[in-house]
Design a protein around this motif. Structure first.
Motif, PDB file in Angstrom:
ATOM      1  N   THR A  82      84.795  38.972  38.310  1.00 33.53           N
ATOM      2  CA  THR A  82      85.286  38.758  39.673  1.00 33.53           C
ATOM      3  C   THR A  82      85.575  40.091  40.350  1.00 33.53           C
ATOM      4  O   THR A  82      85.210  40.314  41.500  1.00 33.53           O
ATOM      5  N   ARG A 125      83.419  30.385  42.012  1.00 36.25           N
ATOM      6  CA  ARG A 125      82.531  31.338  42.677  1.00 36.25           C
ATOM      7  C   ARG A 125      81.933  32.317  41.657  1.00 36.25           C
ATOM      8  O   ARG A 125      80.740  32.646  41.722  1.00 36.25           O
ATOM      9  N   SER A 177      79.279  30.487  39.690  1.00 33.65           N
ATOM     10  CA  SER A 177      78.113  30.220  40.537  1.00 33.65           C
ATOM     11  C   SER A 177      77.247  31.467  40.678  1.00 33.65           C
ATOM     12  O   SER A 177      76.014  31.393  40.600  1.00 33.65           O
ATOM     13  N   ARG A 178      77.887  32.621  40.879  1.00 36.21           N
ATOM     14  CA  ARG A 178      77.135  33.876  40.990  1.00 36.21           C
ATOM     15  C   ARG A 178      76.372  34.165  39.702  1.00 36.21           C
ATOM     16  O   ARG A 178      75.225  34.616  39.726  1.00 36.21           O
ATOM     17  N   GLY A 216      86.418  28.826  50.967  1.00 43.29           N
ATOM     18  CA  GLY A 216      85.739  29.507  49.859  1.00 43.29           C
ATOM     19  C   GLY A 216      84.385  28.898  49.552  1.00 43.29           C
ATOM     20  O   GLY A 216      83.422  29.617  49.250  1.00 43.29           O
ATOM     21  N   LEU A 272      80.790  30.705  49.883  1.00 43.51           N
ATOM     22  CA  LEU A 272      79.882  30.723  48.732  1.00 43.51           C
ATOM     23  C   LEU A 272      78.481  30.287  49.153  1.00 43.51           C
ATOM     24  O   LEU A 272      77.479  30.876  48.728  1.00 43.51           O
ATOM     25  N   GLU A 307      77.019  33.192  51.080  1.00 41.64           N
ATOM     26  CA  GLU A 307      76.820  34.364  50.220  1.00 41.64           C
ATOM     27  C   GLU A 307      75.594  34.211  49.322  1.00 41.64           C
ATOM     28  O   GLU A 307      74.777  35.131  49.206  1.00 41.64           O
TER      29      GLU A 307
END
Length: 505
Positions: free
Chosen positions: A156, A328, A331-332, A373, A377, A380
């Motif tokens: 993160t 998040r 997910s990335r 958020g 996401l 992004e």
């Protein structure tokens, strides 16, 4: 000589390495800004006060920005009153230091290069900070050791540094924007004129909303028992299956109407979701699958369906109690490792925010943070996020049970952040609950008539469902009628679908 810190007996590292910085470049940039305030326009979007290594330089830079923002001249004379009492300024000779900074007019020529270097060095210092925290956290065993949590936290923090590195806004020309729009229109044309995003697996829904669009947050809401998880599972499966087929047919991933899907299931376990999908694909009742009441032939059907689905690009994360930050991060990671193109969250209210409050105003703020958020996401990672949401009990207290936007639970920010809001509504659920007393011999005619009327009502609505498009940024609102097979938890299209033009709540 630098003090040496021995970590594991095999490597020596400097205990206090010099942090990357260029104080001279900072001084030169400040001088250039005070000589020519127009340079502020070139550097302020990217460079912030906290990027300066010398705190005094950061304060001077901030003061220059504030004055130019008010259309005032920022030079040593106008800035002087702001730093008369500044202790750090006194240590370098007082406000006269401001005039010293403007001593070299040649700095104006290289101002943009100085700004770029200051920014890059600030990122390196942030990276050093993350590295130190990782080392300190890994060496500290005084508390419960949770290596995976530390890795997640480090990911993160690293991504936060990377995000800041790419935070400079990009202004797109109208030409670039139209090229992107034409590309989306071409995708819709190639898919029969009604699908510009990721397929939902339902022709009626695709025709109404154009599929699930990249960078969009779609909210799918309904009361318990309406089948929102079933519909989300159907959509996730359809997108993953279409992606798999398109890749096999030689279609480029970017042009596929499907997507690899990350399904975050905070309520059901991964095997429960898999059972639903197997029931849908094998045609065997999900209840029979759970209880094992199947024949040998049905088991063979099940094994065949399981084999066909084994390579499906559908990834299920059933970790309970995820925070929006952890979701998040994961997910990335899935975007990087599996190239996912769609995210499903079941369901929004089971996520938690960064705060500790969980009731009253704090809960409203927490839901606002979560919905914001999820939207960030989607933008992004440039993919659709489908988030399920509960509805308030106000629906049950009305005569008309069809949900409205005001029924979204706990926060109006869900409606605000969402690009599309969908409600699942099954009238047969409510009609079944109103079953009157069964008519028996000896009962009067009214009892017989009431039960017969109920049976007629059930025949009219049984197995039917509505998907109410209550909000859509890209098109009109309205309704799409669907069929729902509760036995295998599957939604499907209705033959000869007709769409109602406008939903008026």
């Amino acid at each position: 000589m630098a003090e040496i810190l021995r970590i594991d007996g095999s490597q020596d590292l400097p205990a206090s390495p010099t942090l990357p910085a260029n104080v001279e470049a900072e001084a030169a940039l400040l001088g250039a800004l005070m000589i020519d305030n127009r340079i502020v326009e070139d550097v302020q979007l990217r460079l912030k006060a906290h990027h300066f290594f010398e705190p005094l330089h950061g304060r001077i830079y901030d003061a220059v920005l504030r004055m130019t923002d008010k259309n005032m001249i920022a030079n040593p004379v106008t800035l002087r009153p702001l730093f008369e009492a500044d202790e750090a300024m006194k240590e370098v000779g007082g406000p006269a230091y401001l005039a010293q900074l403007t001593g070299s007019g040649a700095a104006v020529i290289g101002a943009r290069d100085f700004a770029a270097q200051i920014y890059d060095l600030a990122l390196l210092r942030a990276l050093v900070g993350v590295g130190r925290e990782m080392v300190e956290g890994a060496l500290d065993t005084s508390e419960d050791v949770a290596p995976l949590a530390q890795i997640e936290r480090a990911e993160t923090e690293l991504y936060r540094v990377a995000e800041e590195g790419g935070s400079e806004g990009k202004v797109k020309s109208f030409s670039d924007a139209t090229k992107e729009a034409i590309k989306n229109i071409e995708v819709a044309l190639n898919n029969g004129g009604h699908l510009s995003g990721i397929t939902t697996g339902l022709d009626g829904v695709n025709a109404k909303i154009g599929g699930l669009h990249r960078s969009d947050l779609t909210i799918l809401a309904g009361r318990p028992g309406m089948g929102k998880t079933s519909l989300a599972t159907n959509m996730a499966f359809a997108a993953a299956q279409r992606y798999q087929r398109d890749i096999e047919d030689g279609i480029e991933p970017a042009k596929s109407a499907g997507a690899a899907v990350a399904f975050f299931s905070l309520e059901m376990s991964a095997d429960q979701l898999a059972t639903r999908i197997l029931a849908e694909q094998s045609g065997i009742s999900s209840e029979n699958l759970r209880t094992g009441k199947i024949s040998r032939q049905e088991f063979q059907q099940l094994a065949r369906a399981s084999g066909e689905l084994s390579s499906l690009p559908l990834y299920i994360d059933d970790t309970p109690g995820l925070t929006i930050a952890a979701l998040r991060t994961r997910s990335r990671r899935l975007k990087r490792q599996k190239n996912i193109g769609m995210i499903v969250v079941d369901y929004l209210q089971l996520l938690s925010g960064s705060g500790k409050g969980s009731s009253g105003d704090n809960r409203v703020q927490e839901i606002s943070e979560i919905s914001r958020g999820l939207k960030q996401l989607a933008k992004e990672l440039h993919l659709p996020v489908l988030a399920l949401s509960q509805l308030s009990r106000a629906v049950e207290q009305r005569e008309d049970k069809k949900p409205m936007l005001s029924d979204l639970r706990e926060s109006g920010s869900i409606e605000q952040d969402a690009d599309i809001v969908l409600f699942v509504f099954r009238e047969d659920y409510y009609v079944a609950a109103r079953e009157p007393k069964r008519a028996m011999d000896g009962d009067d005619a009214k009892v017989f008539e009431a039960h017969e009327q109920w049976q007629r009502d059930m025949e009219r609505v049984y197995g039917m469902a509505e998907l109410i498009v209550a909000k859509q940024r890209h098109g009109s609102t309205g309704k799409v009628r669907m069929r729902f097979d509760a036995r295998v938890t599957k939604f499907s299209d209705v033959a000869n679908e007709e769409y109602l033009p406008e939903f008026r709540g």
